[in-house]
Scaffold this motif. Structure first.
Motif, PDB file in Angstrom:
ATOM      1  N   GLU A 162       0.835  -1.197   0.000  1.00  0.00           N
ATOM      2  CA  GLU A 162       0.000   0.000   0.000  1.00  0.00           C
ATOM      3  C   GLU A 162       0.876   1.256   0.000  1.00  0.00           C
ATOM      4  OE1 GLU A 162      -3.477   2.092   2.717  1.00  0.00           O
ATOM      5  OE2 GLU A 162      -2.056   0.742   3.684  1.00  0.00           O
ATOM      6  N   ALA A 163       1.913   1.246   0.819  1.00  0.00           N
ATOM      7  CA  ALA A 163       2.821   2.392   0.888  1.00  0.00           C
ATOM      8  C   ALA A 163       3.506   2.632  -0.451  1.00  0.00           C
ATOM      9  CB  ALA A 163       3.857   2.174   1.988  1.00  0.00           C
ATOM     10  N   ILE A 164       3.942   1.578  -1.123  1.00  0.00           N
ATOM     11  CA  ILE A 164       4.584   1.715  -2.430  1.00  0.00           C
ATOM     12  C   ILE A 164       3.600   2.308  -3.434  1.00  0.00           C
ATOM     13  CG2 ILE A 164       5.661   0.480  -4.364  1.00  0.00           C
ATOM     14  CD1 ILE A 164       7.375   0.647  -1.718  1.00  0.00           C
ATOM     15  N   GLY A 165       2.367   1.840  -3.423  1.00  0.00           N
ATOM     16  CA  GLY A 165       1.357   2.351  -4.349  1.00  0.00           C
ATOM     17  C   GLY A 165       1.005   3.805  -4.094  1.00  0.00           C
ATOM     18  N   VAL A 166       0.733   4.141  -2.849  1.00  0.00           N
ATOM     19  CA  VAL A 166       0.328   5.505  -2.513  1.00  0.00           C
ATOM     20  C   VAL A 166       1.478   6.489  -2.713  1.00  0.00           C
ATOM     21  CG1 VAL A 166      -0.451   7.011  -0.635  1.00  0.00           C
ATOM     22  CG2 VAL A 166      -1.489   4.750  -0.933  1.00  0.00           C
ATOM     23  N   MET A 167       2.649   6.164  -2.202  1.00  0.00           N
ATOM     24  CA  MET A 167       3.772   7.090  -2.318  1.00  0.00           C
ATOM     25  C   MET A 167       4.386   7.081  -3.720  1.00  0.00           C
ATOM     26  SD  MET A 167       3.790   8.746   0.373  1.00  0.00           S
ATOM     27  CE  MET A 167       2.209   8.468   1.150  1.00  0.00           C
ATOM     28  N   GLY A 168       4.292   5.952  -4.417  1.00  0.00           N
ATOM     29  CA  GLY A 168       4.745   5.915  -5.806  1.00  0.00           C
ATOM     30  C   GLY A 168       3.890   6.794  -6.695  1.00  0.00           C
ATOM     31  N   ALA A 169       2.609   6.901  -6.384  1.00  0.00           N
ATOM     32  CA  ALA A 169       1.699   7.736  -7.172  1.00  0.00           C
ATOM     33  C   ALA A 169       2.002   9.222  -7.022  1.00  0.00           C
ATOM     34  CB  ALA A 169       0.259   7.449  -6.771  1.00  0.00           C
ATOM     35  N   VAL A 170       2.743   9.606  -6.002  1.00  0.00           N
ATOM     36  CA  VAL A 170       3.142  11.005  -5.842  1.00  0.00           C
ATOM     37  C   VAL A 170       3.906  11.478  -7.079  1.00  0.00           C
ATOM     38  CG1 VAL A 170       4.604  12.584  -4.487  1.00  0.00           C
ATOM     39  CG2 VAL A 170       3.105  10.955  -3.321  1.00  0.00           C
ATOM     40  N   ALA A 171       4.619  10.571  -7.730  1.00  0.00           N
ATOM     41  CA  ALA A 171       5.384  10.921  -8.934  1.00  0.00           C
ATOM     42  C   ALA A 171       4.474  11.447 -10.041  1.00  0.00           C
ATOM     43  CB  ALA A 171       6.171   9.713  -9.427  1.00  0.00           C
ATOM     44  N   PHE A 172       3.203  11.051 -10.059  1.00  0.00           N
ATOM     45  CA  PHE A 172       2.279  11.549 -11.075  1.00  0.00           C
ATOM     46  C   PHE A 172       2.003  13.044 -10.929  1.00  0.00           C
ATOM     47  CE2 PHE A 172       0.827   6.978 -11.090  1.00  0.00           C
ATOM     48  CZ  PHE A 172       1.421   6.681 -12.303  1.00  0.00           C
ATOM     49  N   THR A 173       2.338  13.593  -9.773  1.00  0.00           N
ATOM     50  CA  THR A 173       2.190  15.040  -9.565  1.00  0.00           C
ATOM     51  C   THR A 173       3.495  15.778  -9.859  1.00  0.00           C
ATOM     52  OG1 THR A 173       2.832  15.037  -7.229  1.00  0.00           O
ATOM     53  CG2 THR A 173       0.503  14.590  -7.734  1.00  0.00           C
ATOM     54  N   GLY A 174       4.517  15.028 -10.276  1.00  0.00           N
ATOM     55  CA  GLY A 174       5.819  15.622 -10.555  1.00  0.00           C
ATOM     56  C   GLY A 174       6.672  15.804  -9.314  1.00  0.00           C
ATOM     57  N   GLU A 175       6.298  15.169  -8.236  1.00  0.00           N
ATOM     58  CA  GLU A 175       7.011  15.305  -6.960  1.00  0.00           C
ATOM     59  C   GLU A 175       7.568  13.951  -6.524  1.00  0.00           C
ATOM     60  OE1 GLU A 175       7.504  18.208  -5.655  1.00  0.00           O
ATOM     61  OE2 GLU A 175       5.967  19.442  -6.605  1.00  0.00           O
ATOM     62  N   LEU A 176       8.300  13.963  -5.407  1.00  0.00           N
ATOM     63  CA  LEU A 176       8.908  12.746  -4.866  1.00  0.00           C
ATOM     64  C   LEU A 176       8.202  12.302  -3.597  1.00  0.00           C
ATOM     65  CD1 LEU A 176      11.262  10.660  -4.906  1.00  0.00           C
ATOM     66  CD2 LEU A 176      12.569  12.301  -3.523  1.00  0.00           C
ATOM     67  N   GLY A 177       7.849  11.037  -3.556  1.00  0.00           N
ATOM     68  CA  GLY A 177       7.322  10.416  -2.350  1.00  0.00           C
ATOM     69  C   GLY A 177       8.374   9.506  -1.749  1.00  0.00           C
ATOM     70  N   ALA A 178       8.189   9.167  -0.472  1.00  0.00           N
ATOM     71  CA  ALA A 178       9.125   8.270   0.210  1.00  0.00           C
ATOM     72  C   ALA A 178       8.354   7.291   1.080  1.00  0.00           C
ATOM     73  CB  ALA A 178      10.114   9.062   1.067  1.00  0.00           C
ATOM     74  N   VAL A 179       8.983   6.145   1.312  1.00  0.00           N
ATOM     75  CA  VAL A 179       8.440   5.113   2.197  1.00  0.00           C
ATOM     76  C   VAL A 179       9.491   4.795   3.246  1.00  0.00           C
ATOM     77  CG1 VAL A 179       7.677   2.701   2.332  1.00  0.00           C
ATOM     78  CG2 VAL A 179       7.003   4.121   0.370  1.00  0.00           C
ATOM     79  N   VAL A 180       9.057   4.676   4.501  1.00  0.00           N
ATOM     80  CA  VAL A 180       9.923   4.250   5.601  1.00  0.00           C
ATOM     81  C   VAL A 180       9.334   2.953   6.142  1.00  0.00           C
ATOM     82  CG1 VAL A 180      10.839   4.833   7.873  1.00  0.00           C
ATOM     83  CG2 VAL A 180      10.601   6.626   6.134  1.00  0.00           C
ATOM     84  N   MET A 181      10.180   1.916   6.219  1.00  0.00           N
ATOM     85  CA  MET A 181       9.697   0.582   6.593  1.00  0.00           C
ATOM     86  C   MET A 181      10.855  -0.250   7.133  1.00  0.00           C
ATOM     87  SD  MET A 181       9.332  -0.868   2.671  1.00  0.00           S
ATOM     88  CE  MET A 181       9.545  -2.629   2.908  1.00  0.00           C
ATOM     89  N   GLN A 182      10.557  -1.489   7.505  1.00  0.00           N
ATOM     90  CA  GLN A 182      11.591  -2.465   7.847  1.00  0.00           C
ATOM     91  C   GLN A 182      11.882  -3.314   6.618  1.00  0.00           C
ATOM     92  OE1 GLN A 182      11.598  -3.755  12.416  1.00  0.00           O
ATOM     93  NE2 GLN A 182      10.159  -4.864  11.210  1.00  0.00           N
TER      94      GLN A 182
END
Length: 177
Positions: free
Chosen positions: A56-76
């Motif tokens: 879910e985090a990869i999908g939601v934060m990866g979609a940030v790229a569609f706005t021309g911006e950078l998303g990040a995920v913090v996990m184990q």
């Protein structure tokens, strides 16, 4: 500066506009620093959001790229078992920049003997599927961690693909982040 704060500051310095995380005691110090810097409390701020699963985090934060911006995920790192399909069929295949910081488990000092079976092969597994991976541990200073995380985010944007930073907090500021 603590290693956890160095990671959080590096994430923001990379130009990240949104961060999603999977709650864990191992990444809590990084999350707390991200949230505090962004003016939030209790694990939530305007740009930092808890999510339930790694894919879910990869999908939601990866979609940030569609706005021309950078998303990040913090996990184990043991969450890559859940995240691998989303990483390879979404962010990697569609050339979406994404910064992933994962606390590593299973190295020196690890007390949980079950974690080794997934955590030890993670770097090789990620490289095998074509994901760029950078590894950090106690041999580098907190400042190096900051700079590396920042550069990884910049590299993700520059190359239009996800970049993973694996950080082992064991024997840095203490036993954990």
């Amino acid at each position: 500066m603590t290693y956890a704060k160095a990671v959080a500051d590096g994430i923001w310095a990379a130009g990240t506009v949104r961060v999603g995380y999977i709650p864990s005691v191992s990444v809590a110090p990084v999350v707390n620093s991200l949230v505090a810097t962004d003016g939030g409390t209790d694990g939530v701020s305007p740009r930092v959001t808890p999510l339930s699963r790694e894919e879910e985090a990869i999908g939601v934060m990866g979609a940030v790229a569609f706005t021309g911006e950078l998303g990040a995920v913090v996990m184990q790192d043991n969450g890559f078992g859940n995240a691998l399909t989303a990483l390879t069929t979404f962010t990697l295949s569609y050339h979406l920049p994404l910064l992933v910081f994962a606390n590593t488990r299973g190295s020196l000092g690890e007390y949980n003997s079950m974690i080794h079976s997934i955590s030890q092969p993670v770097p090789a597994l990620l490289r095998t599927v074509g994901l760029p991976v950078v590894e950090l541990d106690r041999r580098s200073s907190a400042e190096d961690w900051h700079d590396t995380v920042k550069e990884a985010g910049v590299h993700a944007v520059m190359t239009y693909r996800p970049v993973v930073v694996l950080g082992s907090f064991w024997n840095t500021d203490g036993k954990a982040a």
